[in-house]
Design a protein around this motif. Structure first.
Motif, PDB file in Angstrom:
ATOM      1  N   LEU A  54     -43.580  24.489  -5.020  1.00 48.58           N
ATOM      2  CA  LEU A  54     -42.548  24.867  -4.063  1.00 48.58           C
ATOM      3  C   LEU A  54     -42.736  24.089  -2.764  1.00 48.58           C
ATOM      4  N   VAL A  61     -44.103  31.245   1.361  1.00 52.07           N
ATOM      5  CA  VAL A  61     -43.715  31.756   0.043  1.00 52.07           C
ATOM      6  C   VAL A  61     -44.072  33.239  -0.088  1.00 52.07           C
ATOM      7  N   TRP A  64     -41.630  36.302   0.443  1.00 51.05           N
ATOM      8  CA  TRP A  64     -40.621  36.502  -0.599  1.00 51.05           C
ATOM      9  C   TRP A  64     -41.197  37.309  -1.761  1.00 51.05           C
ATOM     10  N   LEU A 159     -51.149  31.516  -5.581  1.00 54.93           N
ATOM     11  CA  LEU A 159     -50.647  30.464  -4.709  1.00 54.93           C
ATOM     12  C   LEU A 159     -51.791  29.592  -4.210  1.00 54.93           C
ATOM     13  N   THR A 167     -46.702  24.386  -1.982  1.00 55.11           N
ATOM     14  CA  THR A 167     -47.449  25.440  -2.663  1.00 55.11           C
ATOM     15  C   THR A 167     -47.369  25.246  -4.162  1.00 55.11           C
ATOM     16  N   LEU A 169     -47.511  27.304  -7.324  1.00 51.68           N
ATOM     17  CA  LEU A 169     -47.378  28.700  -7.730  1.00 51.68           C
ATOM     18  C   LEU A 169     -47.610  28.800  -9.232  1.00 51.68           C
ATOM     19  N   LEU A 206     -36.512  30.951  -5.949  1.00 46.40           N
ATOM     20  CA  LEU A 206     -37.526  30.909  -4.899  1.00 46.40           C
ATOM     21  C   LEU A 206     -37.498  29.556  -4.189  1.00 46.40           C
ATOM     22  N   ARG A 207     -37.352  28.505  -4.954  1.00 45.11           N
ATOM     23  CA  ARG A 207     -37.304  27.169  -4.351  1.00 45.11           C
ATOM     24  C   ARG A 207     -36.125  27.061  -3.384  1.00 45.11           C
ATOM     25  N   VAL A 210     -37.003  29.181  -0.099  1.00 41.45           N
ATOM     26  CA  VAL A 210     -37.989  28.664   0.848  1.00 41.45           C
ATOM     27  C   VAL A 210     -37.485  27.392   1.531  1.00 41.45           C
TER      28      VAL A 210
END
Length: 229
Positions: A54, A61, A64, A159, A167, A169, A206-207, A210
């Motif tokens: 990410l 991160v 979230w 992470l 990051t 993940l 998520l990508r 962020v």
């Protein structure tokens, strides 16, 4: 000869795809590694390791992840399937930033199904545990006797900070279900594909989140997710 070769080739293809599905995006080292929380599930009957990179540091991160949950920020996956059609949050919500070991995170609106926070190490590790009594469709206390038909396991987020403020993940699942005579086929045909589909979607969402939200300052990042004392 064809009658012999076809089922062999079909089985080999299915096995290869399953292996790929259970290790999507992860390196061989990540798949082989042991992570915090793995040992919480004795005699596992299933395990997966999926990973992504990410474009934000762990401190950006983490918020979230800890606000996930039904009646919270959602799960950032296919909302129609796992969040009753309610869109998952697209920003950090201050009211959902407190999370400690032992807390419950509902996965159903009535609270009958939930994750328990098994391990938390900000902003490196979040391990969620699920123990479900299949016949009743509700979670149970793992400290008591096992139900006749059950599915238990962890969903863990690990992470690691990478150069450039990124990051890595790694999402690890370890599961144990039984009896195997009843649960082996549903695990293989339903559970594993469902996790694969939902986890890939979560990675994508998520990508996007962020990227759209700048990282918190160092001062604020140190306290995000900590419950006031």
């Amino acid at each position: 000869m064809r009658r012999i070769l076809f089922p062999i080739l079909a089985a080999a293809t299915a096995l290869t795809f399953r292996r790929r599905m259970l290790t999507w995006g992860a390196t061989a080292e990540e798949v082989a590694a042991e992570y915090p929380g793995d040992s919480l599930v004795p005699a596992p009957t299933g395990r997966s390791t999926m990973a992504t990179t990410l474009p934000a540091p762990p401190e950006a991160v983490w918020p979230w992840l800890i606000q996930m949950g039904t009646e919270r920020a959602g799960w950032y996956s296919w909302d129609l399937l796992d969040n009753r059609g309610r869109p998952s949050a697209t920003r950090i919500m201050a009211q959902w930033q407190q999370l400690d070991e032992g807390d419950r995170i509902d996965t159903s609106p009535d609270g009958k199904l939930y994750f328990t926070v098994a391990l938390i190490d900000r902003p490196r590790t979040l391990v969620l545990r699920s123990d479900i009594e299949i016949s009743r469709g509700r979670s149970f206390d793992p400290r008591g006797p096992l139900p006749r038909v059950f599915a238990a396991g962890i969903w863990a987020f690990h992470l690691t900070e990478l150069p450039g403020g990124h990051t890595r993940l790694v999402v690890r699942t370890v599961g144990h279900s039984g009896p195997r005579s009843l649960m082996a086929l549903p695990d293989r045909l339903i559970g594993e594909p469902a996790h694969f589909i939902m986890q890939l979607r979560q990675f994508t969402n998520l990508r996007e989140r962020v990227v759209a939200n700048p990282a918190p300052s160092t001062e604020n990042a140190s306290t995000i997710g900590a419950r006031p004392r």
